[in-house]
Scaffold this motif. Structure first.
Motif, PDB file in Angstrom:
ATOM      1  N   THR A 715     -51.964  54.291 -81.892  1.00 13.43           N
ATOM      2  CA  THR A 715     -51.118  55.265 -80.881  1.00 13.43           C
ATOM      3  C   THR A 715     -49.953  54.361 -80.300  1.00 13.43           C
ATOM      4  O   THR A 715     -48.990  54.678 -80.202  1.00 13.43           O
ATOM      5  N   GLU A 716     -50.480  53.518 -79.645  1.00 10.76           N
ATOM      6  CA  GLU A 716     -49.661  52.487 -78.854  1.00 10.76           C
ATOM      7  C   GLU A 716     -48.532  52.087 -79.550  1.00 10.76           C
ATOM      8  O   GLU A 716     -47.388  51.930 -79.079  1.00 10.76           O
ATOM      9  N   LEU A 719     -46.125  54.466 -80.199  1.00  7.60           N
ATOM     10  CA  LEU A 719     -45.346  54.925 -79.183  1.00  7.60           C
ATOM     11  C   LEU A 719     -44.377  53.857 -78.653  1.00  7.60           C
ATOM     12  O   LEU A 719     -43.213  54.185 -78.164  1.00  7.60           O
ATOM     13  N   ALA A 808     -46.095  59.971 -84.333  1.00  5.35           N
ATOM     14  CA  ALA A 808     -46.453  60.734 -83.088  1.00  5.35           C
ATOM     15  C   ALA A 808     -46.450  62.139 -82.951  1.00  5.35           C
ATOM     16  O   ALA A 808     -47.210  62.751 -82.130  1.00  5.35           O
TER      17      ALA A 808
ATOM     18  N   PHE B  89     -45.794  65.171 -76.276  1.00  6.97           N
ATOM     19  CA  PHE B  89     -46.924  65.799 -77.501  1.00  6.97           C
ATOM     20  C   PHE B  89     -47.930  66.814 -77.197  1.00  6.97           C
ATOM     21  O   PHE B  89     -48.284  66.773 -75.777  1.00  6.97           O
ATOM     22  N   ASN B  93     -50.860  61.586 -76.361  1.00  7.84           N
ATOM     23  CA  ASN B  93     -50.269  60.302 -77.093  1.00  7.84           C
ATOM     24  C   ASN B  93     -50.161  59.439 -75.775  1.00  7.84           C
ATOM     25  O   ASN B  93     -49.245  58.440 -75.849  1.00  7.84           O
ATOM     26  N   VAL B  95     -51.995  55.983 -73.994  1.00  6.00           N
ATOM     27  CA  VAL B  95     -52.733  54.802 -74.644  1.00  6.00           C
ATOM     28  C   VAL B  95     -53.975  54.645 -73.518  1.00  6.00           C
ATOM     29  O   VAL B  95     -53.982  54.292 -72.569  1.00  6.00           O
ATOM     30  N   MET B  98     -54.318  51.589 -71.500  1.00  6.34           N
ATOM     31  CA  MET B  98     -53.325  51.168 -70.359  1.00  6.34           C
ATOM     32  C   MET B  98     -53.658  52.100 -69.166  1.00  6.34           C
ATOM     33  O   MET B  98     -54.055  53.362 -69.443  1.00  6.34           O
ATOM     34  N   LEU B 106     -44.312  52.041 -70.318  1.00  2.82           N
ATOM     35  CA  LEU B 106     -44.049  51.818 -71.778  1.00  2.82           C
ATOM     36  C   LEU B 106     -42.666  52.526 -72.310  1.00  2.82           C
ATOM     37  O   LEU B 106     -42.009  51.702 -73.218  1.00  2.82           O
TER      38      LEU B 106
END
Lengths: 811, 227
Positions: A715-716, A719, A808, B89, B93, B95, B98, B106
């Protein structure tokens, strides 16, 4: 239980890829450990034909003259047998044995054999048996001789032991009657080591036999290791007492008073000990070096097994994470923690048992070849049948690995609440899981750095050893050796004349030692006119020896004398004997020919000085050399030519056509040099093999980490792509995962390798330059580790680079 | 701002070819708030992916702010997208590993801003969305509504001209859904062009323009003042 087993089997099969990866890594590591264990068992085992080896002692001695300490010999002066009997120490069946050579004259040829001279009590003491006849009474008769089956067949062909009894053997000027035929010795017998040229062709006589070449003086000596003395400990005595009895006997002997005063002043002239036959396989310079080799390979194999177990743990963690929904479902159906752990344990156990079975098969198949390669006699069974203790050891290993492999992943999986997983939401193991994985990889990479570095250090040192300038040349030279009593070497004039004539032979020489292969030889104290005293190693050679071995003459000419002994010395000897330069030594007389560190009365004239020569191993300092010049035939003949293949054929043909009918062997001098460092070569090869296997295992670890990273951080990464990360940024992100393990592996592995490599090199007097021998291998190992890690991650890095930001939008 | 002309998108799976979008013509002006609706499989998400330069059309023309982008490479698309287009989304989405702060930051990592400026910008958007006190939390420690607010914070941190929202309230309860819609409305009022895919007629009605898709084609394209 059956249902559980079936469930576990289905589970293991359904994850065939991960099961295969875990099994193959573990199997290779377990096989390496099993092979080492089988070799260790074979090496540690005393002769199985001897009853109660823990109660039979061997007397051992090592000399301690000032400045000349010697190693333990696993032998002693034979006089200790007599002395201890006279002193009535609590030992039974005290028996002396000594090995010698015997040339048997038969049908115009000579058959060489190993002659074992022994007291008759050795028969009950070491449980010796006869196939025919009475061995014990043979050893008490002057005219009797016992022979092994092998010698019997070499003498008379395929006859039965019964037919051999009563036959005559003509040897060493006497005639002996065969009164016993004994089985071929077990390779582990403490009586002696088989010479490759005579094999199991052994003969046995008593000390009173005329075949015994030892004089009364030699038998009475107290400072010459000339045999072995065995005895059985009485029930009330222990092996630790033997040293005291030997010391008392030594000091009470009248010869002790004749030892130089400085050997005894405030110090011990010699040390003593008793060792049981169960301990014997671990003692002696050769055995110690072999155990060191095996210990090193065992440590490397254990590290490999640990690395493979880490992979198994990693894979198990990943598998259980992927199975969160299945686990949750089982829990919703009533399975409790212990039941789930039982299921998972069985699944892992199936993998471990598969690995263990494969490992045993590999070990069973490969160990005999490895055993022969490391020098165990081929007739010694090492893996057929597999020793029970090795199988049990492997079973214990499997249980330990099971606990190690399942504990962490299971505790983690059981901590996950089942409800979210049933709703389709699965949890990651969190940041600590990543740290654990990185830590495991760190240990694996440290192992790779360490093993690759050490393999590199050993390889460099080995290359150095074989190319070391020892003052003589070994290329394009062949050695021909004969098995014969040195006092009775027959004439070889027809053979040497043929050597002189043949165009393929540039030069040839006799010697009583092989310069490339014999790293030890007789030492004699020499005294020059200026009263400089120096121990020189003495080799008897013919004048052509120096040109045959390409030695550099600095002064004089190696010529034979008429009526006086001529000697060539090397530059180091000349300097230590007080000569200011090589030329000044020429024509000078030196006195030698005495015993060990004692002055002799033989006067020798120095006729040549050669550039310093090193006949000793690279582990020992170079001794100053003396070469006694003689044109008498010797054991060893060396020839020099241009082409080794032609030379070998020529030498073989000439010997068969013109040489005496003696047992002989031909070797290249290069091979003799290599045989000096055979154990080092074996260690290098084995360590390199384990290092390469560790690379494979660590690659699996790196593969697991990157696979997990890409899965966990998908996922990261999506992104990041979405927000504009380019390929370099993605690679940097993934690379960061490997930077800590690589750095820590370098911090752990490189200093450890430096220390261990340094220790290994410190064992040599002649060692490779530190830059080439230590720094370069370490640098290469570091770079190789980085490279293989990169290689292992390549597939998943490409997968990560292929991630599209549109993911995504996908649920 | 956006001009799609005869845009077609086909997917091929083995021997089967599926037309997700079929000769679409669509113009969106700067500052518009467009709601894209339609039944499942009608091509809404495909259209959003094309608009966000996450995918390229099989045929047709796509002009973004006057620039033809239909046949660009993925690297060029990433460069065009950076700082100009953002996404919100349905599944947030975020992370997990984090913090909220890092999740928002990001979006700025690959832009021109210095580290200090990035941190300042993150602080601003978190302040604006009432998440400053959650900056050091991890997403798993937040409610669904808070998580979507973090996602919006991340989307607006780079001050994009175009904000694309894919079912932004799909995973939220009604109260949190209303809050998210209010935030999106505010952003549109401030000048951000907003294109939102939604199943909710109620939320679609908040947009200034509605585009209804069926079988990859635009079935209805209406403005609020026409309703």
């Amino acid at each position: 239980m059956k249902a559980l087993l079936l469930d576990a089997w289905r589970g293991a099969r359904s994850r065939s890829a991960s099961t295969f990866a875990a099994v193959s890594g573990l199997m290779v590591a377990m096989a390496a450990c099993s092979i080492v264990a089988l070799l260790a068992v074979a090496l540690a085992e005393p002769d199985p034909t001897i009853a109660d080896p823990e109660r039979i002692v061997l007397l051992d001695m090592k000399g301690n003259p000032p400045g000349q300490p010697s190693p333990w010999f696993t032998g002693s002066p034979l006089s200790f047998g007599t002395m201890l009997k006279e002193r009535r120490v609590p030992l039974d069946l005290i028996s002396r044995t000594s090995a010698n050579g015997l040339d048997i004259d038969i049908e115009g040829r000579k058959q060489s054999a190993l002659l074992l001279i022994a007291d008759s009590d050795v028969v009950p003491l070491l449980s010796l048996t006869s196939l025919r006849g009475d061995l014990q009474s043979t050893l008490t008769r002057r005219d009797a001789i016992a022979i092994t089956l092998d010698l019997m067949r070499k003498l008379w062909g395929d006859i039965s032991p019964e037919q051999a009894i009563g036959r005559r053997i003509d040897a060493r000027g006497g005639v002996y009657t065969v009164t016993a035929v004994i089985p071929d010795p077990d390779p582990r017998t403490p009586l002696g080591r088989a010479n490759p040229m005579v094999g199991n062709a052994w003969a046995m006589v008593g000390f009173d036999s005329p075949a015994n070449p030892m004089s009364e003086q030699e038998l009475a000596a107290i400072f010459a290791i000339n045999g072995r003395v065995f005895a059985r400990l009485r029930p009330e005595s222990s092996v630790d007492q033997v040293a005291g009895w030997m010391r008392e006997a030594f000091k009470a002997n009248p010869l002790y008073a004749q030892l130089p005063a400085d050997w005894k002043a405030g110090r011990e002239a010699a040390y003593f000990r008793g060792i049981t036959l169960a301990q014997l396989p671990f003692e002696g310079a050769g055995n110690e070096q072999r155990w060191r080799l095996l210990g090193t390979v065992a440590a490397a194999s254990a590290l490999l097994l640990l690395m493979a177990a880490f992979n198994c743990m990693n894979l198990q963690t990943a598998t259980l994470l992927q199975r969160q929904r299945e686990t949750a479902l089982r829990r919703s159906l009533g399975a409790d923690g212990p039941q789930l752990v039982r299921l998972w344990s069985l699944e892992v156990l199936i993998s471990l048992l598969l690995a263990a079975t494969g490992a045993l098969l590999i070990a069973w198949w490969a160990t005999p070849a490895v055993a022969t390669w490391v020098g165990l006699p081929p007739e010694q069974s090492v893996a057929d049948p597999l020793p029970l203790r090795v199988v049990l050891g492997l079973a214990i290993g499997v249980l330990v690995l099971l606990a190690l492999t399942i504990a962490l992943p299971a505790s983690m999986a059981l901590r996950q609440p089942p409800a979210p997983a049933l709703q389709g939401r699965t949890a990651s193991e969190g940041p600590w899981g990543r740290r654990v994985r990185q830590a495991l990889l760190t240990v694996q990479l440290s192992g790779v750095v360490l093993l690759l570095s050490l393999a590199g250090v050993l390889t460099q040192q080995q290359r150095y050893l074989l190319s070391l300038d020892r003052g003589f040349d070994t290329h394009n030279r062949l050695w021909l050796g004969v098995m014969v009593d040195p006092e009775a070497i027959p004439s070889m004039s027809a053979f040497t004349a043929a050597l002189d004539r043949h165009p393929a032979i540039k030069s040839w020489a006799f010697s009583n030692a092989r310069p490339a292969g014999d790293t030890e030889g007789p030492n004699e104290l020499h005294v020059s006119r200026s009263q400089h005293r120096q121990v020189l190693r003495v080799t008897t050679v013919s004048p052509g020896f120096f040109s045959t071995y390409g030695m550099t003459l600095l002064a004089g000419t190696p010529t034979l004398g008429t009526g006086e002994a001529h000697v060539a010395i090397d530059e180091k000897a000349a300097r230590l004997l007080g000569f200011s330069n090589p030329q000044s030594a020429i024509g000078e007389l030196i006195r030698g020919g005495g015993g060990f560190l004692q002055e002799g009365s033989d006067v020798r004239r120095v006729v040549a000085v050669v550039k310093s020569v090193k006949l000793e191993s690279a582990r020992d300092p170079a001794l100053p050399q003396a070469f006694l010049l003689s044109d008498k035939p010797q054991w060893d003949v060396t020839v020099h030519g241009n082409d080794l293949t032609t030379l070998r054929q020529t030498l073989d043909d000439l010997w068969k056509a013109h040489g005496p009918r003696l047992l002989y062997d031909i070797q290249s001098v290069d091979d003799q040099l290599a045989s000096v460092y055979e154990q080092e070569q074996q260690l290098t090869t084995m360590l390199t093999a384990v290092a390469l296997l560790s690379v494979g295992v660590a690659m699996l670890g790196a593969y697991a980490l990157i696979a997990d990273t890409v899965r966990r951080r998908r996922t990261e990464l999506v992104l990041r792509r979405l927000h504009g990360a380019d390929d370099v940024a993605i690679i940097r992100q993934l690379g960061l995962e490997f930077v800590p393990p690589l750095l820590v592996a370098a911090v752990i592995g490189l200093p450890l390798a430096t220390w261990l490599g340094g220790r290994y090199l410190a064992g040599f007097v002649d060692r490779v330059d530190m830059g080439v021998g230590l720094v370069m291998p370490l640098a290469i190992a570091g770079a190789a580790t980085l490279f293989v890690t990169t290689l292992a991650t390549l597939r998943h890095v490409r997968q990560a680079l292929a991630i599209q930001p549109i993911e995504a939008l996908q649920p | 701002m956006i001009e799609l002309t005869q845009v077609t998108k086909r997917y091929r799976t083995g021997q089967v070819e599926t037309t997700a979008l079929d000769r679409i013509d669509l113009q969106i002006e700067a500052g518009e708030y467009v709601a894209i609706t339609g039944p499942s499989g009608c091509g809404k998400s495909t259209l959003l992916g094309l608009l966000g330069l996450l995918d390229v059309p099989t045929s047709g023309s796509y002009r973004l702010q006057g620039e033809e982008v239909a046949a660009r490479s993925s690297r060029e698309l990433a460069a065009i997208r950076r700082g100009r287009i953002s996404f919100v989304f349905q599944s947030f989405n975020l992370v997990d590993e984090m913090t909220v702060h890092d999740n928002v930051q990001l979006a700025l990592r690959y832009g021109e801003l210095s580290g200090k400026a990035q941190r300042q910008r993150v602080a601003e958007v978190l302040e604006r969305l009432g998440l400053s006190h959650r900056a050091d939390h991890h997403p798993s420690q937040l409610s669904g509504g808070q998580q979507q607010r973090v996602a919006i914070a991340r989307a607006i941190a780079s001050r994009p001209a175009l904000l694309l929202a894919d079912e932004p309230t799909g995973n939220l309860d009604s109260a949190h859904g209303q809050e998210v819609m209010r935030l999106l409305r505010e952003l549109n009022d401030e000048g951000t062009t907003l294109v939102m895919v939604t199943h909710s007629a109620e939320h679609a009605a908040l947009a200034s323009r509605g585009v209804r898709l069926l079988d990859g084609r635009v079935l209805v394209d209406t403005y609020a003042d026409q309703l």
